[in-house]
Write a protein that holds these residues in place. Structure first.
Motif, mmCIF file in Angstrom:
data_model
loop_
_atom_site.group_PDB
_atom_site.id
_atom_site.type_symbol
_atom_site.label_atom_id
_atom_site.label_comp_id
_atom_site.label_asym_id
_atom_site.label_seq_id
_atom_site.Cartn_x
_atom_site.Cartn_y
_atom_site.Cartn_z
ATOM 1 N N GLN A 1 0.758 -1.146 0.083
ATOM 2 C CA GLN A 1 -0.114 0.072 -0.038
ATOM 3 C C GLN A 1 1.115 1.126 0.018
ATOM 4 O O GLN A 1 1.692 1.580 1.098
ATOM 5 N N GLY A 2 1.183 1.880 -1.143
ATOM 6 C CA GLY A 2 1.910 3.051 -1.120
ATOM 7 C C GLY A 2 3.423 2.593 -0.936
ATOM 8 O O GLY A 2 3.879 1.747 -1.675
ATOM 9 N N ALA A 3 3.858 3.329 -0.112
ATOM 10 C CA ALA A 3 5.178 3.143 0.392
ATOM 11 C C ALA A 3 5.459 1.881 1.240
ATOM 12 O O ALA A 3 6.603 1.752 1.687
ATOM 13 N N ASP A 4 4.237 1.337 1.886
ATOM 14 C CA ASP A 4 4.424 0.319 2.656
ATOM 15 C C ASP A 4 4.491 -0.898 1.933
ATOM 16 O O ASP A 4 3.391 -1.317 1.290
ATOM 17 N N VAL A 5 5.487 -1.693 1.960
ATOM 18 C CA VAL A 5 5.678 -3.016 1.413
ATOM 19 C C VAL A 5 5.947 -4.181 2.175
ATOM 20 O O VAL A 5 6.942 -4.130 2.866
ATOM 21 N N GLY A 6 5.465 -5.252 1.926
ATOM 22 C CA GLY A 6 5.653 -6.563 2.547
ATOM 23 C C GLY A 6 4.264 -7.176 2.898
ATOM 24 O O GLY A 6 3.244 -6.759 2.793
ATOM 25 N N THR A 7 4.294 -8.340 2.976
ATOM 26 C CA THR A 7 3.334 -9.269 3.133
ATOM 27 C C THR A 7 2.175 -8.717 4.451
ATOM 28 O O THR A 7 1.204 -9.081 4.468
ATOM 29 N N GLN A 8 2.923 -8.171 5.333
ATOM 30 C CA GLN A 8 2.355 -7.576 6.519
ATOM 31 C C GLN A 8 1.263 -6.559 5.979
ATOM 32 O O GLN A 8 0.290 -5.948 6.885
ATOM 33 N N TYR A 9 1.467 -5.933 4.819
ATOM 34 C CA TYR A 9 0.606 -4.911 4.307
ATOM 35 C C TYR A 9 -0.572 -5.248 3.160
ATOM 36 O O TYR A 9 -0.869 -4.308 2.530
ATOM 37 N N ARG A 10 -0.543 -6.540 3.102
ATOM 38 C CA ARG A 10 -1.587 -7.222 1.982
ATOM 39 C C ARG A 10 -2.935 -6.771 2.550
ATOM 40 O O ARG A 10 -3.329 -6.495 3.342
ATOM 41 N N SER A 11 -3.739 -6.934 1.391
ATOM 42 C CA SER A 11 -5.063 -6.666 1.280
ATOM 43 C C SER A 11 -5.805 -7.886 1.579
ATOM 44 O O SER A 11 -5.794 -9.031 0.718
ATOM 45 N N GLU A 12 -6.543 -8.194 2.882
ATOM 46 C CA GLU A 12 -7.270 -9.387 2.973
ATOM 47 C C GLU A 12 -8.366 -9.052 3.882
ATOM 48 O O GLU A 12 -8.637 -8.375 4.843
ATOM 49 N N ILE A 13 -9.483 -9.847 3.757
ATOM 50 C CA ILE A 13 -10.587 -10.014 4.398
ATOM 51 C C ILE A 13 -10.645 -11.332 5.219
ATOM 52 O O ILE A 13 -10.595 -12.495 4.701
ATOM 53 N N PHE A 14 -10.825 -11.179 6.415
ATOM 54 C CA PHE A 14 -11.013 -12.404 7.454
ATOM 55 C C PHE A 14 -12.373 -12.390 7.876
ATOM 56 O O PHE A 14 -12.835 -11.923 8.627
ATOM 57 N N TYR A 15 -13.391 -13.560 7.450
ATOM 58 C CA TYR A 15 -14.642 -13.437 7.434
ATOM 59 C C TYR A 15 -14.831 -14.320 8.705
ATOM 60 O O TYR A 15 -14.319 -15.199 9.216
#
Length: 213
Positions: free
Chosen positions: A123-137
């Motif tokens: 997301q922008g300058a934030d890079v890494g799997t910790q910044y992924r887009s995910e929905i936890f249902y």
């Protein structure tokens, strides 16, 4: 694209409004319903949790937002560990909301409107799997709603490319350190807050006036 974006979301909003027609409730009854209503939970990851927390705290019907970590295998992770990108966890928020005042579909709409769901692990300058887009249902209904929403976005080609947001069953949510909670409202003059979060809040307040507290 922006006009198309919100036209697309109007389909969801209209369906929700149709369900609400005829529900004319007195103020006293509304308060009673709220008092008896058990809050539901939504969990989203969409980049830095300082941003997502600040946005959802603005919404009417959202009772509480907690920043934390989820989706990984490390027990009780620290911020420093998650920032290394090796824990499998994403920075995420856990939302407690009153479905009588705001629907899960409304939350999804704001989620997708306030981050880029087409950039993998970034997301922008934030890079890494910790910044992924995910929905936890938290239920099959939430899973289906998320799947339908993403299908709608892709079918309408809202972003010009495919949505990469993952949909996963909710896992253990680890609350982040105290200094991360309500971070924006306690640090509005901090550089990241001014440069990244404030502009997002301005757009939210402009485009979603009816959904704000």
């Amino acid at each position: 694209m922006k006009t198309l974006f919100f036209s697309c979301f109007a389909l969801v909003v209209l369906s929700c409004e149709a369900k609400e027609k005829g529900k004319s409730v007195s103020k006293e009854k509304e308060i009673a319903v709220m008092g008896n209503q058990k809050n539901e939970t939504a969990t989203f990851a969409g980049g830095c949790f300082w941003c997502t927390e600040a946005l959802f705290l603005e919404l009417k019907g959202v009772e509480k937002v907690v920043s934390g970590y989820t989706g990984g295998a490390v027990t009780n992770p620290t911020y420093a560990q998650v920032c290394e990108g090796t824990t499998g966890h994403a920075e995420a928020i856990e939302i407690k909301f009153n479905p009588d005042l705001i629907s899960y579909e409304d939350l999804l709409e704001v989620f997708f409107a306030t981050h880029d769901p087409t950039t993998l692990n970034r997301q922008g300058a934030d890079v890494g799997t910790q910044y992924r887009s995910e929905i936890f249902y938290h239920s099959e209904a939430q899973k289906k709603a998320a799947e339908n929403f993403i299908q709608l976005l892709n079918d309408q080609n809202i972003y010009g490319k495919k949505v990469v947001t993952k949909i996963s069953s909710a896992k253990v949510f680890y609350e982040a350190e105290d200094y991360h909670q309500n971070y924006y409202n306690r640090n509005k003059n901090q550089g990241y807050c001014m440069a990244v979060i404030s502009p997002k809040l301005d757009k939210l307040r402009k485009n979603y006036k009816s959904k704000l507290k």
